[in-house]
Write an enzyme that holds these catalytic residues in place. Structure first.
Site, PDB file in Angstrom:
ATOM      1  CE1 TYR A 284    -107.701  -5.783  47.317  1.00  0.00           C
ATOM      2  CE2 TYR A 284    -109.756  -6.186  46.157  1.00  0.00           C
ATOM      3  CZ  TYR A 284    -108.393  -6.374  46.282  1.00  0.00           C
ATOM      4  OH  TYR A 284    -107.726  -7.148  45.367  1.00  0.00           O
TER       5      TYR A 284
ATOM      6  CE  LYS B 247    -109.253 -10.721  44.886  1.00  0.00           C
ATOM      7  NZ  LYS B 247    -109.642  -9.776  43.825  1.00  0.00           N
TER       8      LYS B 247
ATOM      9  CD  GLU C 113    -106.219 -10.504  43.033  1.00  0.00           C
ATOM     10  OE1 GLU C 113    -106.789  -9.531  42.526  1.00  0.00           O
ATOM     11  OE2 GLU C 113    -106.718 -11.654  43.102  1.00  0.00           O
TER      12      GLU C 113
ATOM     13  CG  ASP D 295    -106.032 -10.729  38.528  1.00  0.00           C
ATOM     14  OD1 ASP D 295    -106.676  -9.760  38.954  1.00  0.00           O
ATOM     15  OD2 ASP D 295    -105.018 -11.162  39.087  1.00  0.00           O
TER      16      ASP D 295
ATOM     17  N   GLY E 189    -105.983  -8.523  27.555  1.00  0.00           N
ATOM     18  CA  GLY E 189    -105.057  -8.964  28.582  1.00  0.00           C
ATOM     19  C   GLY E 189    -105.621 -10.124  29.373  1.00  0.00           C
TER      20      GLY E 189
ATOM     21  CB  ALA F  10    -109.403  -8.858  32.868  1.00  0.00           C
TER      22      ALA F  10
ATOM     23  CG  ASN G 182    -112.159  -1.634  38.273  1.00  0.00           C
ATOM     24  OD1 ASN G 182    -110.990  -1.716  38.625  1.00  0.00           O
ATOM     25  ND2 ASN G 182    -112.975  -2.682  38.246  1.00  0.00           N
TER      26      ASN G 182
ATOM     27  CG  ASN H 193    -113.457 -10.212  40.068  1.00  0.00           C
ATOM     28  OD1 ASN H 193    -114.153  -9.605  39.262  1.00  0.00           O
ATOM     29  ND2 ASN H 193    -112.320 -10.764  39.722  1.00  0.00           N
TER      30      ASN H 193
END
Length: 596
Positions: A111, A184, A255, A279, A313, A315, A453, A498
């Site tokens: 992932y 995910k 997502e 998110d 944003g 997040a 990240n 997460n």
């Protein structure tokens, strides 16, 4: 998902699979295939004699050793990613057994972050179609396409859907984003034991604004710029309506949607569907888990915190919302709590004068003009809207540049003297030594979370932050970092990943069949993750290790299910919640396959 030729049986003798498939049809079904682990009796009954080597290896161990050697033989991370998914296409059980045994090593390859590289090269590296591809140019076909997945109303627990507009770190990748949904779901299974045969990855293809894809003859998606407005909303509604009709007990996970769509979609459906946006809600909750431990270790009150978030944003504001709600739980009014949070982005500190250019969810945090009037503005260059994924923020920056500049992060930190500094900007090295030292001069134990990240986008490294604060800061990151040794103390750096939260949350929803995912359930998940962190010794991590994801996810699931029951949201009667969670978890072990 099992083929229509197979059926899972659970009874007093355990789990087994019955199938009408024979011969190569068995071996070609990754949900059925066990390779050399088929017993002699199974081979005879299933028509496999002569189609497999004669040696019978009923344990996974020899296969795991061969698979791990092949994994390491792949020369690059992208080739390792491709190998793992080809293994999945051959043998689902072996894929998850290998992933679970080497979780810390292989999860980032399967992932995030390697999935980003796979998405960018999807047309070239696609192995075998997985999931459901829904396109906005055929909205009338949404239900029929979902039905073609071949599952009944009792067969599906979870759907993960993306329109791939804002894939973290790489942006808009259109139909290639199916890999986000697939990856995910792999984390849901590896971390929490969600049954991989009871999930559906979905791509909601509404076009793409990625010129590289639009001009790529190998691109697999709808060749059109992104559709917006009523047609987009109707398409999403068609998906939700069809999913709820076909799979009425399933949770709908959203997502990597664009910031405006993400908020709007969740707000529209969250009160009448079991739905969750990782998110927004997942990121906010996992960061809150780290903050719960950090604030407790500082010995200060939540009502005393001053929070600066760099990046406003989906997040960043999701984190702000979770912090605001927690402050309200501790006694502040919502407006008072919002006033203790400052958002900084491309146009600098978000202020009321920007109101027309701000998104609706940013506006509650915009600072009053009278408050910011005395603050120094720093001259800046405008950013053309075409050069960023956030054109509204770029437009506001251009307006600020024309008025003399922005109120930048350094000015905000020097003025606010925050106790908590969080980075979600995807702009590297913005937490400079001057900014960190300024914060540390006013706060005994600054809490600093550079969360952007992949790794190269972090706002500062843990080594830098701990060095500049002489080891007094509490640090968690979005990407994995090695321990930091300073002044005789080893600091374990917790990753606000997460994956420590949403798999357990999903499992709790599945077990309880919750009719919706409430704020209280999400907060219960955050508290459960925080409770799994190491004891508060010098240098201890603020968050549990990803090596313990199955344990963490189980604890999260239990607390989420209990909260759903307490709120009257559970549609499944549960007695012993702990046992219900344990019984529901899927493990990658071979089970008997019976011919019928």
């Amino acid at each position: 998902m099992f083929s229509r030729q197979a059926k899972v049986i659970k009874d007093g003798s355990g789990r087994r699979i019955t199938t009408t498939a024979r011969g190569y049809d068995v071996l070609r079904d990754p949900a059925l295939n066990k390779g050399t682990a088929f017993t002699k009796a199974e081979r005879a009954a299933l028509g496999l004699d002569g189609l497999l080597p004669p040696v019978v290896t009923t344990e996974l161990e020899p296969q795991l050793e061969r698979a791990y050697a092949a994994y390491h033989a792949a020369p690059t991370d992208l080739q390792k990613h491709i190998y793992m998914w080809r293994l999945h296409d051959n043998n689902v059980t072996l894929f998850y057994a290998l992933l679970q045994r080497h979780m810390l090593e292989i999860l980032p390859v399967v992932y995030d972050p390697v999935v980003g590289e796979a998405i960018e090269n999807y047309s070239e590296v696609m192995t075998r179609p997985r999931g459901v591809f829904l396109s906005i140019d055929e909205p009338q076909q949404v239900e029929a396409k979902l039905a073609d997945f071949g599952a009944g109303p009792e067969d599906i627990d979870l759907l993960v859907a993306s329109d791939a507009e804002e894939i973290l770190g790489i942006g808009d990748w259109g139909s290639n984003g199916i890999d986000i949904s697939i990856g995910k779901l792999a984390v849901y299974t590896a971390a929490a034991g969600i049954d991989p045969h009871r999930v559906v990855p979905v791509i909601l293809d509404v076009g793409t604004n990625n010129e590289k894809l639009l001009n790529d003859p190998m691109y697999i998606g709808y060749r059109h710029s992104r559709i917006r407005g009523k047609a987009y909303d109707d398409f999403i509604d068609a998906y939700v309506t069809a999913a709820k009709k076909l799979f009425p007990k399933a949770m709908l996970h959203w997502e990597d949607f664009g910031s405006t769509n993400a908020r709007r979609i969740l707000s529209r459906y969250r009160d009448n569907a079991s739905t969750f946006n990782d998110d927004m809600q997942g990121t906010g909750a996992i960061v809150l888990s780290g903050l719960l431990n950090a604030v407790e270790r500082t010995g200060t009150a939540w009502t005393e915190q001053r929070v600066v978030i760099f990046g406003s944003g989906t997040a960043g504001v999701g984190i702000a919302d979770q912090i605001r709600d927690l402050m309200v739980r501790h006694g502040l009014k919502p407006e008072e709590a919002a006033r203790r949070i400052w958002l900084v982005d491309l146009p600098g500190l978000l202020t009321a004068e920007m109101k027309e250019g701000l998104l609706d969810y940013q506006r509650p945090y915009a600072r009053d003009e009278q408050e910011v009037a005395p603050l120094q503005r720093t001259p800046c260059e405008p950013i053309p809207a075409a050069e960023t994924r956030w054109p509204k923020m770029a437009a506001l920056r251009s307006a600020a540049a024309a008025k003399g500049g922005i109120i930048d992060l350094a000015t905000v930190v020097a003025t606010v003297k925050p106790t908590i500094l969080i980075g979600t900007s995807t702009t590297p090295q913005q937490f400079t030594e001057k900014i960190v030292r300024s914060m540390a001069a006013a706060t005994e134990h600054p809490i600093i979370f550079p969360l952007s990240n992949p790794t190269e986008l972090h706002e500062a490294t843990p080594t830098q932050i701990l060095t500049w604060t002489n080891g007094k800061a509490f640090v968690a990151t979005g990407a994995p970092f090695d321990d930091v040794k300073l002044n005789g103390v080893t600091y374990a750096i917790g990753q606000a990943n997460n994956a420590a939260l949403y798999p357990g949350l999903g499992l709790g929803v599945v077990v309880s069949r919750a009719s919706m995912v409430s704020d209280e359930m999400i907060f219960a998940a955050a508290q459960a993750v925080a409770g799994q962190a190491p004891a508060a010794t010098p240098g201890a991590s603020l968050l549990p290790s990803n090596a313990d994801l199955r344990t963490t996810s189980s604890m999260v699931a239990v607390e989420v299910a209990r909260t759903a029951i307490r709120q009257g949201l559970a549609r499944e009667p549960l007695g012993d919640v702990v046992e219900a969670v344990r019984q529901s978890q899927w493990w990658p072990v071979y089970v008997p396959v019976e011919a019928v």
